[in-house]
Design a protein around this motif. Structure first.
Motif, PDB file in Angstrom:
ATOM      1  N   LYS A 150      11.981  -6.786   4.901  1.00 18.02           N
ATOM      2  CA  LYS A 150      13.128  -6.681   3.880  1.00 18.02           C
ATOM      3  C   LYS A 150      14.069  -8.028   3.441  1.00 18.02           C
ATOM      4  N   GLU A 151      13.111  -8.685   3.432  1.00 17.67           N
ATOM      5  CA  GLU A 151      13.755  -9.820   2.358  1.00 17.67           C
ATOM      6  C   GLU A 151      12.414  -9.926   0.915  1.00 17.67           C
ATOM      7  N   HIS A 152      12.278  -9.542   0.943  1.00 18.71           N
ATOM      8  CA  HIS A 152      10.634  -9.632  -0.108  1.00 18.71           C
ATOM      9  C   HIS A 152      10.483  -8.799  -1.022  1.00 18.71           C
ATOM     10  N   ASP A 153      11.321  -7.291  -0.189  1.00 19.34           N
ATOM     11  CA  ASP A 153      11.428  -5.676  -0.857  1.00 19.34           C
ATOM     12  C   ASP A 153       9.793  -5.024  -0.550  1.00 19.34           C
ATOM     13  N   ILE A 154       9.583  -5.237   0.524  1.00 20.44           N
ATOM     14  CA  ILE A 154       8.043  -4.444   0.766  1.00 20.44           C
ATOM     15  C   ILE A 154       8.572  -3.588   1.740  1.00 20.44           C
ATOM     16  N   SER A 155       8.042  -2.564   1.516  1.00 14.77           N
ATOM     17  CA  SER A 155       8.502  -0.969   2.246  1.00 14.77           C
ATOM     18  C   SER A 155       7.447  -0.484   3.170  1.00 14.77           C
ATOM     19  N   ILE A 156       7.680  -0.479   4.327  1.00 15.19           N
ATOM     20  CA  ILE A 156       6.710   0.532   5.299  1.00 15.19           C
ATOM     21  C   ILE A 156       6.671   1.328   5.185  1.00 15.19           C
ATOM     22  N   PRO A 157       6.327   2.105   4.692  1.00 14.27           N
ATOM     23  CA  PRO A 157       6.042   3.886   4.618  1.00 14.27           C
ATOM     24  C   PRO A 157       5.786   5.113   5.836  1.00 14.27           C
ATOM     25  N   PHE A 158       6.196   5.128   5.873  1.00 15.42           N
ATOM     26  CA  PHE A 158       5.963   6.471   7.421  1.00 15.42           C
ATOM     27  C   PHE A 158       5.614   8.321   6.785  1.00 15.42           C
ATOM     28  N   PRO A 159       5.264   9.160   7.204  1.00 15.36           N
ATOM     29  CA  PRO A 159       5.091  10.214   7.049  1.00 15.36           C
ATOM     30  C   PRO A 159       5.957  11.072   6.729  1.00 15.36           C
ATOM     31  N   GLN A 160       6.100  11.614   5.352  1.00 17.50           N
ATOM     32  CA  GLN A 160       7.193  12.767   5.175  1.00 17.50           C
ATOM     33  C   GLN A 160       6.137  13.765   4.759  1.00 17.50           C
TER      34      GLN A 160
END
Length: 446
Positions: free
Chosen positions: A415-425
């Motif tokens: 969250k601090e380094h703007d790294i996203s954790i994707p999830f299936p949509q």
């Protein structure tokens, strides 16, 4: 000649004992000694009233003793239970000492006898606390009390004659009630001493750094068996039992018991094997099936395994020998754990690996001397998949909790380094003709 002692001998011995007892009672009730008996009764009443006054205050004082060792609290409870006897003994001895200074010693004979009996009973009550087994402690305590009272009243010869008259004879072997009581007294004293000595030796062995934990347990068990066997043998010899015939009989019985107690014998032998091969030892963290915990104690028949939720599993020794056991701390205490996660394709994998490693290093239980590593394990449908590997040295502290702490550290770092954790949509589209004649179709797609 075989049989039971003749009734006439028992009646004569009982009559002699009753005469001795009657003589003591008549002596105590002489007019010159009634005042002493009355003084004893008054002191008993005074000790009772004073104990009722002091006992609640003593209990309240004990409740406020925070941080005291258990043995000190137990000693305080024993003092509270025997408070009446302690107060009576103290008052009686004070009266005896004063009367010896101001008058003839014979005028305090009854009071001195009562004080002596009370002191003996009190000493036995405290000394019996050394016996751990409650039943054995109670039997030894009451037997010692009866013997002390008989001895102080000079009734032991008559009582011994009465107990010796109650006997059975088998050939040249004669077994009397007196002999049985003597054997029980000897065995009880020896067993209590053996247990006490075993406890002392076990604590000494625990402080010996030259011995491994398994050898400490094995040595303690061998000493315990040897001392207990010696106590039983000496007790049997005290009643004059021929151990040669007993050895032949026990061998025949042992063969029969061996077939019926195969599991018990197997667990005993497995326990010795475990202690000798040092496969598990107290303090090791093991997994056996669904059970995960650390070994608290090694017993002769089972191993005590304590889990993180406080449950204590008693696992038979045979299961540890014949089943597959995961010993997390057999050679050393280092345990490697894996945490799997994924990030979006738009995130730089070099940055993700660096951030993940630094995040794991912020968790206290993660070892800094064994630097965590992070590797890409695959390209998934929605994310780039990674594995984060790190080491801990205290598996007994739990595995799920440290993984949870690492996941939280990853969450905060991403969250601090703007790294996203994707999830299936997924999306749903409804297709159909303009006039609505064709029934709608539901198509699911990314």
């Amino acid at each position: 000649m075989e049989g039971i002692a003749p009734p006439d001998a028992i009646i004569d011995a009982a009559g002699g004992f009753w005469q001795e007892l009657d003589q003591i009672a008549r002596t105590m009730l002489l007019p010159s000694r009634l005042n002493q008996v009355l003084a004893v009764l008054v002191m008993i009443l005074a000790a009772h009233l004073l104990a009722r006054l002091l006992s609640p205050r003593l209990r309240l004082w004990l409740r406020r003793r925070e941080g005291w060792a258990k043995w000190r609290l137990r000693l305080g409870l024993v003092i509270d239970r025997r408070l009446r006897l302690i107060l009576f003994s103290a008052m009686a001895w004070i009266v005896v000492l004063v009367m010896r200074e101001v008058t003839w010693p014979s005028l305090s004979h009854v009071i001195r006898l009562a004080a002596t009996i009370a002191t003996a009973v009190l000493f036995i009550a405290f000394a019996s606390r050394l016996i751990v087994n409650p039943l054995m402690r109670r039997i030894a305590k009451w037997a010692a009390w009866i013997w002390a009272v008989l001895y102080l009243l000079d009734l032991t010869p008559a009582a011994a004659q009465l107990m010796d008259s109650i006997a059975i004879s088998i050939g040249s072997f004669r077994l009397s009630a007196l002999t049985v009581l003597q054997a029980l007294a000897v065995m009880t004293a020896l067993l209590a001493g053996a247990r006490l000595l075993t406890g002392v030796l076990t604590r000494r062995l625990a402080d010996t750094a030259d011995l491994s934990p398994t050898m400490r347990v094995l040595t303690a068990k061998i000493l315990q068996v040897a001392l207990f066997t010696l106590a039983v043998v000496i007790g049997l010899k005290a009643i004059g039992l021929d151990l040669t015939g007993l050895a032949v009989f026990s061998g025949a019985v042992g063969v029969g018991l061996g077939f019926g107690l195969q599991k018990v014998v197997s667990n005993l032998v497995s326990g010795v094997i475990i202690l000798l091969d040092k496969s598990v030892k107290p303090g090791d963290v093991i997994s056996l099936g669904d059970t995960f915990g650390w070994i608290d104690a090694l017993g002769a028949r089972y191993v005590s395994v304590v889990t993180r939720d406080g449950k204590e599993f008693l696992i038979p020794n045979e299961d540890l020998v014949t089943s597959q056991v995961v010993n997390w701390s057999h050679t050393n205490n280092f345990v490697r754990l894996d945490v799997h996660f994924g990030t979006a394709y738009g995130d730089d994998p070099h940055k993700v690996s660096k951030v993940a490693i630094n995040a794991a290093m912020t968790v206290k239980r993660v070892l800094a001397q064994r630097t965590p590593v992070c590797w890409i394990t695959g390209f998934g449908d929605s994310s780039v998949d990674y594995v984060l590997r790190f080491w801990i040295s205290d598996a007994q502290g739990g595995l799920t909790n440290v993984r949870g702490q690492v996941f939280l550290a990853l969450w905060d770092a991403f969250k601090e380094h703007d790294i996203s954790i994707p999830f299936p949509q997924r999306e749903v589209r409804v297709l159909g003709d303009e006039d609505g004649a064709t029934p709608p179709k539901f198509i699911a797609g990314d």
